[in-house]
Design a protein around this motif. Structure first.
Motif, short mmCIF file in Angstrom:
data_model
loop_
_atom_site.label_atom_id
_atom_site.label_comp_id
_atom_site.label_asym_id
_atom_site.label_seq_id
_atom_site.Cartn_x
_atom_site.Cartn_y
_atom_site.Cartn_z
N LEU A 159 5.42 7.43 4.49
CA LEU A 159 6.18 8.85 4.15
C LEU A 159 5.40 9.66 3.47
N GLY A 160 5.60 11.24 3.84
CA GLY A 160 5.17 12.14 3.47
C GLY A 160 4.08 12.76 4.12
N ARG A 161 3.32 13.52 3.43
CA ARG A 161 2.32 14.42 4.25
C ARG A 161 0.79 14.19 3.78
N ASP A 162 0.38 12.76 3.48
CA ASP A 162 -0.78 12.25 2.84
C ASP A 162 -1.56 11.79 4.14
N ARG A 163 -2.28 12.66 4.89
CA ARG A 163 -3.02 11.96 6.06
C ARG A 163 -4.16 10.78 5.92
N HIS A 164 -4.73 11.21 4.37
CA HIS A 164 -5.68 10.43 3.82
C HIS A 164 -5.24 9.03 3.80
N LYS A 165 -4.29 9.07 3.20
CA LYS A 165 -3.30 7.66 2.79
C LYS A 165 -2.99 7.04 4.18
N ALA A 166 -2.68 7.61 4.92
CA ALA A 166 -2.40 6.82 6.38
C ALA A 166 -3.62 6.37 6.90
N LYS A 167 -4.80 6.97 7.08
CA LYS A 167 -5.90 6.62 7.52
C LYS A 167 -6.50 5.31 6.51
N LEU A 168 -6.34 5.27 5.39
CA LEU A 168 -6.82 4.38 4.70
C LEU A 168 -6.00 2.99 4.80
N LEU A 191 0.69 -1.15 0.06
CA LEU A 191 0.07 -0.02 -0.09
C LEU A 191 0.84 1.23 0.07
N ALA A 192 2.06 1.21 0.45
CA ALA A 192 3.00 2.39 0.59
C ALA A 192 3.50 2.74 -0.74
N HIS A 193 3.04 1.95 -1.87
CA HIS A 193 3.55 2.25 -3.06
C HIS A 193 2.71 2.89 -3.83
N PHE A 194 1.56 3.02 -3.52
CA PHE A 194 0.48 3.64 -4.04
C PHE A 194 -0.21 5.03 -3.59
N GLU A 195 -0.68 5.90 -4.37
CA GLU A 195 -1.43 7.09 -3.98
C GLU A 195 -2.77 6.77 -3.12
N ALA A 196 -3.46 7.51 -2.42
CA ALA A 196 -4.67 7.32 -1.76
C ALA A 196 -5.74 7.22 -2.58
N THR A 197 -5.62 7.67 -3.75
CA THR A 197 -6.82 7.51 -4.78
C THR A 197 -6.77 6.05 -5.06
N ALA A 198 -5.54 5.64 -5.52
CA ALA A 198 -5.52 4.21 -5.86
C ALA A 198 -6.06 3.27 -4.69
N ILE A 199 -5.70 3.44 -3.57
CA ILE A 199 -6.12 2.48 -2.49
C ILE A 199 -7.67 2.76 -2.53
N ALA A 200 -8.23 4.16 -2.38
CA ALA A 200 -9.52 4.41 -2.09
C ALA A 200 -10.37 3.64 -3.33
N GLY A 201 -9.71 3.61 -4.33
CA GLY A 201 -10.73 3.19 -5.64
C GLY A 201 -10.74 1.74 -5.50
N HIS A 202 -9.88 0.92 -4.83
CA HIS A 202 -10.07 -0.50 -4.66
C HIS A 202 -10.81 -0.80 -3.31
N LEU A 203 -10.80 0.09 -2.52
CA LEU A 203 -11.50 -0.06 -1.14
C LEU A 203 -13.02 0.04 -1.45
N GLU A 204 -13.54 0.90 -2.55
CA GLU A 204 -14.68 1.24 -2.85
C GLU A 204 -15.56 -0.32 -3.21
N ALA A 205 -14.82 -1.30 -3.50
CA ALA A 205 -15.50 -2.77 -3.91
C ALA A 205 -15.81 -3.38 -2.77
N ILE A 206 -15.75 -2.97 -1.42
CA ILE A 206 -15.88 -3.35 -0.04
C ILE A 206 -16.83 -2.51 0.50
#
Length: 137
Positions: A73-82, A4-19
Motif C-alpha cells: 500500500l502506498g507509493r513506495d516503489r523501492h519497497k515493492a521491489k525489495l 515486510l509490509a509493516h516496515f519501511e523500505a530502509t528497514a528491509i534494505a538494512g536487513h538485506l545488506e547482510a545477504i
C-alpha cells in the motif's frame, strides 16, 4: 512475507545488506497504481465499492529463474521491489534460509514485540467490572 509490509523500505534494505544479493532483472518495473477497495454492509451484506487505494507493485526474476512479486500500500516503489526480491529469494534453495534468518525473522520479532508492548499498555488500563446481586425482600 506479510511481515515486510509493516516496515519501511530502509528497514528491509538494512536487513538485506547482510545477504549477498543474487543477480536479478526487473520483469515489471516498480510502478504506482490504484486498486478498488470493496466492502460489505454488516460484513456479509451486498458488496459495494468503498473507494480507491494507492498501491505499488514490482516483479523480479533471479538469474536462477525464480520469480518474485511485491505489492505494498502506498507509493513506495523501492519497497515493492525489495519485497519482490525477497519473495524470489525465498523460493530459491540457496537463499531461502538466509532471507528467513536475516530479514524475515528479525522483522517478525519486531512486529511481535510491538504488538506485545501495545497489549501490555492496554492491559495496564483494564478495568474489571463485576455485578453485585441485590437481594429483593
Amino acid at each position: 512475507m506479510a511481515v515486510l509490509a509493516h516496515f519501511e523500505a530502509t528497514a528491509i534494505a538494512g536487513h538485506l545488506e547482510a545477504i549477498a544479493l543474487p543477480a536479478h532483472e526487473n520483469l515489471r518495473e516498480p510502478e504506482n497504481g490504484l486498486v478498488m477497495v470493496r466492502g460489505r454492509v454488516g460484513g456479509d451484506g451486498a458488496p459495494f465499492n468503498l473507494g480507491e487505494a494507492t498501491v505499488s507493485r514490482a516483479a523480479v526474476r533471479l538469474s536462477t529463474g525464480e520469480i518474485g512479486f511485491g505489492y505494498t500500500l502506498g507509493r513506495d516503489r523501492h519497497k515493492a521491489k525489495l519485497i519482490a526480491l525477497c519473495d524470489a529469494m525465498v523460493q530459491s534453495d540457496e537463499f531461502a534460509a538466509a532471507v528467513e534468518a536475516k530479514v524475515v525473522a528479525p522483522l517478525r520479532a519486531a512486529v511481535i514485540e510491538k504488538r506485545n508492548r501495545k497489549s501490555a499498555e492496554a492491559a495496564a488500563t483494564r478495568v474489571d467490572f463485576y455485578t453485585l446481586v441485590r437481594g429483593e425482600g
